[in-house]
Design a protein around this motif. Structure first.
Motif, PDB file in Angstrom:
ATOM      1  N   PHE A  33       0.665   1.235  -8.302  1.00 32.58           N
ATOM      2  CA  PHE A  33       0.129   2.078  -8.386  1.00 32.58           C
ATOM      3  C   PHE A  33       1.268   2.871  -6.512  1.00 32.58           C
ATOM      4  O   PHE A  33       1.250   1.434  -5.939  1.00 32.58           O
ATOM      5  CB  PHE A  33      -1.000   1.819  -7.240  1.00 32.58           C
ATOM      6  CG  PHE A  33      -2.198   2.035  -8.667  1.00 32.58           C
ATOM      7  CD1 PHE A  33      -3.306   3.643  -8.597  1.00 32.58           C
ATOM      8  CD2 PHE A  33      -2.425   0.686  -9.714  1.00 32.58           C
ATOM      9  CE1 PHE A  33      -3.933   3.946  -9.606  1.00 32.58           C
ATOM     10  CE2 PHE A  33      -3.278   0.931 -10.683  1.00 32.58           C
ATOM     11  CZ  PHE A  33      -3.942   1.931 -10.752  1.00 32.58           C
ATOM     12  N   ILE A  34       1.811   3.247  -6.344  1.00 36.52           N
ATOM     13  CA  ILE A  34       2.868   3.607  -5.437  1.00 36.52           C
ATOM     14  C   ILE A  34       2.508   4.527  -4.441  1.00 36.52           C
ATOM     15  O   ILE A  34       2.132   5.780  -4.826  1.00 36.52           O
ATOM     16  CB  ILE A  34       3.890   3.876  -5.675  1.00 36.52           C
ATOM     17  CG1 ILE A  34       5.129   3.071  -6.836  1.00 36.52           C
ATOM     18  CG2 ILE A  34       5.613   4.240  -4.847  1.00 36.52           C
ATOM     19  CD1 ILE A  34       6.125   3.264  -7.937  1.00 36.52           C
ATOM     20  N   PRO A  35       1.885   5.021  -3.076  1.00 37.03           N
ATOM     21  CA  PRO A  35       1.509   5.396  -2.536  1.00 37.03           C
ATOM     22  C   PRO A  35       3.249   6.760  -2.199  1.00 37.03           C
ATOM     23  O   PRO A  35       4.052   6.190  -2.413  1.00 37.03           O
ATOM     24  CB  PRO A  35       1.452   4.665  -1.289  1.00 37.03           C
ATOM     25  CG  PRO A  35       1.079   3.052  -1.403  1.00 37.03           C
ATOM     26  CD  PRO A  35       2.358   2.892  -2.206  1.00 37.03           C
ATOM     27  N   LYS A  36       2.427   7.615  -1.740  1.00 36.92           N
ATOM     28  CA  LYS A  36       3.100   8.382  -1.943  1.00 36.92           C
ATOM     29  C   LYS A  36       2.911   9.946  -1.686  1.00 36.92           C
ATOM     30  O   LYS A  36       2.046  10.529  -1.730  1.00 36.92           O
ATOM     31  CB  LYS A  36       3.233   9.518  -3.032  1.00 36.92           C
ATOM     32  CG  LYS A  36       4.820  10.492  -3.706  1.00 36.92           C
ATOM     33  CD  LYS A  36       6.355   9.423  -4.333  1.00 36.92           C
ATOM     34  CE  LYS A  36       7.165  10.926  -4.420  1.00 36.92           C
ATOM     35  NZ  LYS A  36       8.570  10.334  -3.761  1.00 36.92           N
ATOM     36  N   GLY A  37       3.069  10.451  -0.420  1.00 35.52           N
ATOM     37  CA  GLY A  37       2.143  11.230   0.803  1.00 35.52           C
ATOM     38  C   GLY A  37       0.700  11.139   0.551  1.00 35.52           C
ATOM     39  O   GLY A  37       0.370  10.091   0.985  1.00 35.52           O
TER      40      GLY A  37
END
Length: 70
Positions: A33-37
């Motif tokens: 899970f990669i935080p993106k905005g």
């Protein structure tokens, strides 16, 4: 209309079947899970066997100018 999933009381989400089938995701597969905005990017983590040969022919020697190090 996009596929929609609901977060359960146990903080679990079921990925819609159409999305799983389109990406050929299997049960037990790991994801990052990669935080993106304001959202999160869901990326499957490849197994080591899937990475075999990815850098075939790459040469570490003379790849980078060593003068840029201090």
């Amino acid at each position: 209309m996009p596929d929609i999933a609901t977060l359960s009381a146990k903080f679990q989400i079921s990925i819609p079947k159409a999305v799983r089938a389109a990406h050929r995701w299997q049960a037990g597969q790991e994801f990052a899970f990669i935080p993106k905005g304001a959202g999160v990017l869901l990326v499957p983590v490849p197994k080591p066997a899937e990475l075999a040969g990815i850098a075939k022919g790459a040469k570490a020697r003379d790849y980078r100018d060593r003068k840029d190090r201090f």
